[in-house]
Scaffold this motif. Structure first.
Motif, PDB file in Angstrom:
ATOM      1  N   ASP A   8       0.812  -1.225   0.000  1.00  0.00           N
ATOM      2  CA  ASP A   8       0.000   0.000   0.000  1.00  0.00           C
ATOM      3  C   ASP A   8       0.841   1.268   0.000  1.00  0.00           C
ATOM      4  N   ALA A   9       2.091   1.167  -0.436  1.00  0.00           N
ATOM      5  CA  ALA A   9       2.978   2.329  -0.404  1.00  0.00           C
ATOM      6  C   ALA A   9       2.508   3.464  -1.311  1.00  0.00           C
ATOM      7  N   GLY A  10       1.633   3.157  -2.255  1.00  0.00           N
ATOM      8  CA  GLY A  10       1.126   4.196  -3.154  1.00  0.00           C
ATOM      9  C   GLY A  10      -0.028   4.995  -2.585  1.00  0.00           C
ATOM     10  N   LYS A  11      -0.530   4.622  -1.416  1.00  0.00           N
ATOM     11  CA  LYS A  11      -1.704   5.319  -0.876  1.00  0.00           C
ATOM     12  C   LYS A  11      -1.451   6.776  -0.487  1.00  0.00           C
ATOM     13  N   PRO A  12      -0.336   7.111   0.157  1.00  0.00           N
ATOM     14  CA  PRO A  12      -0.135   8.526   0.493  1.00  0.00           C
ATOM     15  C   PRO A  12      -0.197   9.448  -0.720  1.00  0.00           C
ATOM     16  N   ALA A  13       0.362   9.007  -1.842  1.00  0.00           N
ATOM     17  CA  ALA A  13       0.396   9.863  -3.035  1.00  0.00           C
ATOM     18  C   ALA A  13      -0.943   9.936  -3.751  1.00  0.00           C
ATOM     19  N   THR A  14      -1.835   8.989  -3.472  1.00  0.00           N
ATOM     20  CA  THR A  14      -3.109   8.945  -4.209  1.00  0.00           C
ATOM     21  C   THR A  14      -4.308   9.269  -3.324  1.00  0.00           C
ATOM     22  N   ARG A  15      -4.063   9.711  -2.127  1.00  0.00           N
ATOM     23  CA  ARG A  15      -5.154   9.986  -1.188  1.00  0.00           C
ATOM     24  C   ARG A  15      -6.009  11.147  -1.673  1.00  0.00           C
ATOM     25  N   ARG A  16      -7.310  10.913  -1.745  1.00  0.00           N
ATOM     26  CA  ARG A  16      -8.270  11.938  -2.145  1.00  0.00           C
ATOM     27  C   ARG A  16      -9.507  11.849  -1.250  1.00  0.00           C
ATOM     28  N   PHE A  17     -10.180  12.997  -1.071  1.00  0.00           N
ATOM     29  CA  PHE A  17     -11.422  13.021  -0.293  1.00  0.00           C
ATOM     30  C   PHE A  17     -12.586  13.203  -1.244  1.00  0.00           C
ATOM     31  N   GLU A  18     -13.534  12.276  -1.164  1.00  0.00           N
ATOM     32  CA  GLU A  18     -14.751  12.355  -1.962  1.00  0.00           C
ATOM     33  C   GLU A  18     -15.920  12.379  -0.987  1.00  0.00           C
ATOM     34  N   GLY A  19     -16.330  13.585  -0.617  1.00  0.00           N
ATOM     35  CA  GLY A  19     -17.334  13.731   0.427  1.00  0.00           C
ATOM     36  C   GLY A  19     -16.763  13.264   1.756  1.00  0.00           C
ATOM     37  N   SER A  20     -17.424  12.321   2.387  1.00  0.00           N
ATOM     38  CA  SER A  20     -16.951  11.796   3.670  1.00  0.00           C
ATOM     39  C   SER A  20     -16.039  10.588   3.490  1.00  0.00           C
ATOM     40  N   LYS A  21     -15.803  10.203   2.262  1.00  0.00           N
ATOM     41  CA  LYS A  21     -15.019   9.001   1.982  1.00  0.00           C
ATOM     42  C   LYS A  21     -13.603   9.358   1.531  1.00  0.00           C
ATOM     43  N   THR A  49     -10.414   8.053  -0.638  1.00  0.00           N
ATOM     44  CA  THR A  49     -10.112   7.103  -1.720  1.00  0.00           C
ATOM     45  C   THR A  49      -8.616   7.101  -2.021  1.00  0.00           C
ATOM     46  N   PHE A  50      -8.188   6.003  -2.622  1.00  0.00           N
ATOM     47  CA  PHE A  50      -6.778   5.847  -3.023  1.00  0.00           C
ATOM     48  C   PHE A  50      -6.739   5.229  -4.421  1.00  0.00           C
ATOM     49  N   HIS A  51      -7.411   5.862  -5.372  1.00  0.00           N
ATOM     50  CA  HIS A  51      -7.515   5.300  -6.712  1.00  0.00           C
ATOM     51  C   HIS A  51      -6.128   5.128  -7.344  1.00  0.00           C
ATOM     52  N   HIS A  52      -5.933   3.958  -7.958  1.00  0.00           N
ATOM     53  CA  HIS A  52      -4.697   3.619  -8.680  1.00  0.00           C
ATOM     54  C   HIS A  52      -3.473   3.553  -7.768  1.00  0.00           C
ATOM     55  N   HIS A  53      -3.673   3.355  -6.470  1.00  0.00           N
ATOM     56  CA  HIS A  53      -2.499   3.276  -5.586  1.00  0.00           C
ATOM     57  C   HIS A  53      -1.671   2.037  -5.881  1.00  0.00           C
ATOM     58  N   ASP A  54      -2.278   1.037  -6.516  1.00  0.00           N
ATOM     59  CA  ASP A  54      -1.522  -0.157  -6.881  1.00  0.00           C
ATOM     60  C   ASP A  54      -0.468   0.171  -7.943  1.00  0.00           C
ATOM     61  N   ILE A  55      -0.869   0.933  -8.965  1.00  0.00           N
ATOM     62  CA  ILE A  55       0.057   1.297 -10.042  1.00  0.00           C
ATOM     63  C   ILE A  55       1.116   2.264  -9.535  1.00  0.00           C
ATOM     64  N   GLY A 111       2.070   2.754  -6.429  1.00  0.00           N
ATOM     65  CA  GLY A 111       2.926   2.083  -5.452  1.00  0.00           C
ATOM     66  C   GLY A 111       3.971   1.200  -6.103  1.00  0.00           C
ATOM     67  N   ALA A 112       3.585   0.500  -7.167  1.00  0.00           N
ATOM     68  CA  ALA A 112       4.536  -0.373  -7.862  1.00  0.00           C
ATOM     69  C   ALA A 112       5.706   0.439  -8.412  1.00  0.00           C
ATOM     70  N   LYS A 113       5.419   1.621  -8.963  1.00  0.00           N
ATOM     71  CA  LYS A 113       6.484   2.470  -9.507  1.00  0.00           C
ATOM     72  C   LYS A 113       7.379   3.016  -8.393  1.00  0.00           C
TER      73      LYS A 113
END
Length: 466
Positions: free
Chosen positions: A289-302, A304-310, A312-314
């Protein structure tokens, strides 16, 4: 004493040999520690007043199997068979190594006393010695008490110890995990204050020590120590970055704690499935899950970490390269991080056989690692959800096995190889052969195996339409 009696035929002869030559020799460090824990193996470490050349000459009288590959560092190695056991022996001249402020490697210096050697060692539990000739036990820094109390301390002040060799900060973490010991408060404080000192150590040495930590039975405490003290920030900052990122389900303290739990579970699965400690498995579990910090977004109260897999791999591919991990390890870990979400959605509506084949094809040689990572990534406290995910993955593994038995799924290849493609189409090597190969592979994935003649017909139809 039982451990020493077991190795007496070896150490008695060595003690007599060195003593008659006018030198002291001591069983030292990890060998003494492991003997006291009742875990002494067949690798024996000694330290001596003899120079490397003198040691080599004496060991040649002891056994014909010697080597001097570590001579520049004061170490001579030997193999000795005794009582049906083969012992691997390393004898090192008293050491007094030190790091200079501008150096990335320790400056090798030889000492002249056992006390000077022991105070230069990393921790008190590794700073005990036994005089091989007299069997006298030396413990000037309280290593036996620390071993009994389960504490990691340094013989000198931790500031001096870590200044002499900053890699000892990582070694403190490794020994805490390997032995299940706590780290003394003054050692933790020195790690916090001197964390940036680790930057003078070569990436190769850091990688070897970090891998050693990951490959212990319970690396969690050691990893957390490196993060808490800030040492990890200087060689793998992606770990610390995950602390602040809440999991999108808000059911874990944070992504960092979730990742440590995934590592714990991956190790349990590794053992349950009959595997030896595996650095690819453990790096992928810890860093998936190393890509989550760079992909963190807020969508209302939720969150999201869209594309954190891609992403994070890089990130991790670049990081592991910088840490000098072998190219094969880097490639495998990056692929697993990129694929770790692929399973999600399987339980919602099921997959076609083509989707199962594609999952196997994309995983390739990492399929077993992917099985472990995907299963370990379920850390929900909701028992119903956890049971549903586990059953879904069990079903997917069953379907993979079933298709594999029918179709040789592990060796998923097109119906025709490159030579056959060129023969059928009458073309020479080039771009068109690759296009034809990919077309047949996609058909194999989507529709399963075909008879040879049917594959030839399909290829000719594709060629004509093209």
């Amino acid at each position: 004493m039982r451990q020493l009696l077991r190795i007496a035929p070896v150490i008695d002869d060595l003690g007599r040999l060195f003593s008659e030559a006018g030198h002291e020799i001591f069983l030292v460090g990890g060998s003494v520690r492991d003997a006291l824990l009742g875990e002494l193996g067949h690798d024996l470490d000694f330290t001596t007043s003899a120079t490397p050349d003198e040691t080599h000459a004496l060991l040649k009288q002891f056994t014909p199997a010697t080597w001097d590959i570590g001579k520049d560092f004061g170490t001579i190695g030997a193999l000795k068979k005794s009582g049906g056991t083969q012992w691997q022996i390393e004898v090192t001249t008293f050491r007094a190594d030190v790091y200079r402020s501008e150096s990335r490697k320790p400056e090798v210096a030889f000492g002249d006393t056992i006390d000077g050697d022991l105070i230069r060692r990393d921790f008190t539990v590794n700073a005990m010695a036994i005089n091989v000739a007299t069997k006298a036990f030396l413990d000037p820094y309280g290593g036996l008490d620390d071993l009994a109390d389960g504490i990691i301390r340094t013989p000198s002040t931790p500031e001096i110890s870590f200044s002499d060799d900053p890699l000892r900060m990582l070694r403190a973490a490794r020994f805490a995990s390997r032995l299940g010991f706590s780290v003394a408060p003054d050692v933790v404080a020195a790690m916090k204050g001197m964390a940036d000192r680790i930057e003078i150590v070569s990436p190769e040495r850091i990688q070897a020590e970090f891998s050693g930590l990951l490959l212990t039975d319970a690396p969690r405490e050691g990893i957390d120590l490196l993060v808490r003290t800030g040492v990890a920030d200087h060689f793998i900052p992606e770990l610390s970055a995950m602390q602040l990122e809440l999991d999108e389900h808000a059911r874990h303290k944070d992504v960092y704690q979730h990742s440590l739990t995934v590592l714990d579970q991956a190790i349990e699965l590794e053992k349950a499935r009959g595997h030896q400690p595996d650095i690819v498995n453990r790096l992928a579990a810890l860093l998936h899950d190393a890509g989550k910090p760079a992909t963190r977004r807020f969508e209302g109260s939720k969150v999201t970490f869209h594309h954190h897999d891609i992403v994070g791999a890089k990130l991790i591919k670049k990081r592991l390269k910088a840490m000098t991990y072998p190219a094969a390890v880097v490639k495998s870990v990056a692929k697993l991080i990129e694929l770790h979400l692929r399973f999600h959605g399987y339980g919602d509506g099921g997959w076609s056989d083509a989707a199962v084949r594609r999952y196997v094809r994309d995983a390739g040689d990492e399929l077993e690692h992917l099985h472990i990572l995907t299963r370990a990534d379920c850390t929900t406290r909701n028992r119903q959800k956890a049971t549903r995910l586990r059953r879904s993955y069990e079903e997917l593994e069953w379907r993979i096995d079933e298709l594999a038995a029918q179709e040789e799924l592990q060796a998923l290849r097109p119906h025709l190889d490159g030579d056959e493609i060129m023969a059928v189409l009458g073309i020479r090597p080039g771009r068109e052969v690759g296009e034809a190969y990919r077309f047949l592979l996609e058909d194999r994935t989507e529709n399963g195996p075909r008879e040879h003649d049917d594959a030839v017909r399909l290829l000719k139809e594709w060629w004509a339409a093209r």
